[in-house]
Scaffold this active site. Sequence first.
Site, PDB file in Angstrom:
ATOM      1  N   HIS A 199      89.607 126.377 114.641  1.00  0.00           N
ATOM      2  CA  HIS A 199      90.517 125.261 114.852  1.00  0.00           C
ATOM      3  C   HIS A 199      89.886 123.997 114.263  1.00  0.00           C
ATOM      4  O   HIS A 199      88.661 123.864 114.221  1.00  0.00           O
ATOM      5  CB  HIS A 199      90.758 125.093 116.351  1.00  0.00           C
ATOM      6  CG  HIS A 199      91.797 124.076 116.691  1.00  0.00           C
ATOM      7  ND1 HIS A 199      91.518 122.724 116.757  1.00  0.00           N
ATOM      8  CD2 HIS A 199      93.117 124.193 116.947  1.00  0.00           C
ATOM      9  CE1 HIS A 199      92.608 122.064 117.061  1.00  0.00           C
ATOM     10  NE2 HIS A 199      93.601 122.940 117.196  1.00  0.00           N
ATOM     11  N   THR A 201      89.332 121.112 115.339  1.00  0.00           N
ATOM     12  CA  THR A 201      88.398 120.357 116.178  1.00  0.00           C
ATOM     13  C   THR A 201      87.058 121.056 116.330  1.00  0.00           C
ATOM     14  O   THR A 201      86.122 120.477 116.892  1.00  0.00           O
ATOM     15  CB  THR A 201      88.980 120.100 117.574  1.00  0.00           C
ATOM     16  OG1 THR A 201      89.237 121.347 118.207  1.00  0.00           O
ATOM     17  CG2 THR A 201      90.229 119.268 117.492  1.00  0.00           C
ATOM     18  N   LYS A 202      86.932 122.280 115.868  1.00  0.00           N
ATOM     19  CA  LYS A 202      85.658 122.990 115.973  1.00  0.00           C
ATOM     20  C   LYS A 202      84.845 122.845 114.702  1.00  0.00           C
ATOM     21  O   LYS A 202      83.760 123.328 114.599  1.00  0.00           O
ATOM     22  CB  LYS A 202      85.879 124.477 116.267  1.00  0.00           C
ATOM     23  CG  LYS A 202      86.800 124.747 117.439  1.00  0.00           C
ATOM     24  CD  LYS A 202      86.283 124.138 118.752  1.00  0.00           C
ATOM     25  CE  LYS A 202      87.072 124.572 119.959  1.00  0.00           C
ATOM     26  NZ  LYS A 202      88.435 124.122 119.993  1.00  0.00           N
TER      27      LYS A 202
END
Length: 202
Positions: A199, A201-202
């Site tokens: 994702h 945000t990772k």
Amino acid sequence: MKSMRSPADLAINGSPPAFSEPLHVGRPNIGDREAFLARVNRILDNQWLTNNGPMVQEFEQRIATHLGVKHCIAMCNGTIALEIAIRALGLEGEVIVPSWTFVATAHALYWQGITPVFADIDPATHNLDPDAVRRMITPRTTGIIGVHLWGRAAPIDELQTIADEHGLKLMFDAAHAFGSTYRGQSIGRFGACEVFSFHATK
């Protein structure tokens, strides 16, 4: 950017904004646009958009090679990957998880009728405290899910020792940890399995 001294300095309270445009946590680094679009064109030219196409197979193989592991299986997202891993390990009853983690770690258990048991974390690392894990083990415990939070490895050796002593399955939610290492080895090589997320945000 000026330093904030009080709540009155916040833009929401009438002060000028600290940044010229909104900052987004999830805004990805696009990288080489031409290389990305060339791969998208290959997918479209193959007319194979789903169901284990050549790009997915290449992705799995390259991740497995990068990590030095035998298998890598791509899923639609990290939560589903956690659910599939939990099923594959035959977990049931109670599974110990950290009290500080993203809700998906516990949801992946709860949605399958498994009770997540929340153990305390080490306040210095925000990862599972092995002593707290030992205190939470009951006759219904079948596993432990460690979380490598903020890219910092969980106490892998200590958790593996506990799992071995009690006949428990150990797996890791490694959503934050792709590219991280533990004692010179890539995260992704520990426990019965590890689950990554790609994702933004990772």
